[in-house]
Motif scaffolding. Structure first.
Motif, PDB file in Angstrom:
ATOM      1  N   LEU A 176      42.901  43.257  35.688  1.00  0.00           N
ATOM      2  CA  LEU A 176      42.705  43.896  36.903  1.00  0.00           C
ATOM      3  C   LEU A 176      43.101  45.162  37.434  1.00  0.00           C
ATOM      4  O   LEU A 176      42.785  45.777  38.321  1.00  0.00           O
ATOM      5  CB  LEU A 176      42.971  42.726  38.164  1.00  0.00           C
ATOM      6  N   HIS A 177      44.442  45.328  36.753  1.00  0.00           N
ATOM      7  CA  HIS A 177      45.020  46.606  37.009  1.00  0.00           C
ATOM      8  C   HIS A 177      44.970  47.379  35.579  1.00  0.00           C
ATOM      9  O   HIS A 177      45.690  46.900  34.843  1.00  0.00           O
ATOM     10  CB  HIS A 177      46.814  46.097  37.355  1.00  0.00           C
ATOM     11  N   SER A 213      41.756  44.984  42.106  1.00  0.00           N
ATOM     12  CA  SER A 213      41.751  44.138  42.863  1.00  0.00           C
ATOM     13  C   SER A 213      41.731  44.305  44.396  1.00  0.00           C
ATOM     14  O   SER A 213      41.534  43.571  45.308  1.00  0.00           O
ATOM     15  CB  SER A 213      42.991  43.112  42.952  1.00  0.00           C
ATOM     16  N   GLN A 214      41.835  45.887  44.696  1.00  0.00           N
ATOM     17  CA  GLN A 214      41.663  46.333  45.886  1.00  0.00           C
ATOM     18  C   GLN A 214      40.518  47.423  46.046  1.00  0.00           C
ATOM     19  O   GLN A 214      40.482  48.170  47.106  1.00  0.00           O
ATOM     20  CB  GLN A 214      43.198  46.835  46.215  1.00  0.00           C
ATOM     21  N   ALA A 256      36.693  44.222  34.884  1.00  0.00           N
ATOM     22  CA  ALA A 256      37.277  43.874  36.081  1.00  0.00           C
ATOM     23  C   ALA A 256      36.492  43.440  37.253  1.00  0.00           C
ATOM     24  O   ALA A 256      36.883  42.418  38.098  1.00  0.00           O
ATOM     25  CB  ALA A 256      38.534  44.919  36.532  1.00  0.00           C
ATOM     26  N   LEU A 266      36.158  39.817  39.059  1.00  0.00           N
ATOM     27  CA  LEU A 266      36.443  39.682  40.542  1.00  0.00           C
ATOM     28  C   LEU A 266      35.036  38.932  41.469  1.00  0.00           C
ATOM     29  O   LEU A 266      35.259  37.906  42.313  1.00  0.00           O
ATOM     30  CB  LEU A 266      36.544  40.989  41.336  1.00  0.00           C
TER      31      LEU A 266
END
Length: 98
Positions: free
Chosen positions: A47-48, A63-64, A90, A94
């Motif tokens: 995710l990062h 994630s943002q 990613a 999500l």
């Protein structure tokens, strides 16, 4: 272009364009914040996404993700095109959970 890293027109914040070029103008673009690595805590695998901006370590914080008005994106200052597969994975994680 998908993977382009932009500085916002009205501030120092960076975003990575996640949305692909659809061949039509859209008023909003799906983007993820890009933070200096030193300013971010532990990375969540998948995710990062680590990347480089101006020779400095950064992270794309998938994630943002957020849809931003296209007009707020300033010029492209770097790109994460080489991370395309990780960016798409990613999004899949999500949305689909795998």
């Amino acid at each position: 272009m998908q993977g382009a890293i932009h500085r916002l027109r009205d501030g120092p914040e960076l975003v990575c364009r996640v949305q692909t070029d659809l061949g039509v103008d859209t008023p909003y673009l799906l983007c993820a914040p890009v933070q200096r690595r030193d300013d971010w805590g532990a990375l969540v695998p998948r995710l990062h996404i680590p990347c480089q901006v101006g020779g400095e370590a950064h992270v794309i914080v998938m994630s943002q993700m957020v849809a931003l008005p296209a007009g707020v994106l300033g010029p492209e200052i770097a790109n994460a095109v080489a991370e395309r597969d990780r960016i798409v994975a990613a999004v899949d994680l999500l949305v689909s959970g795998f």
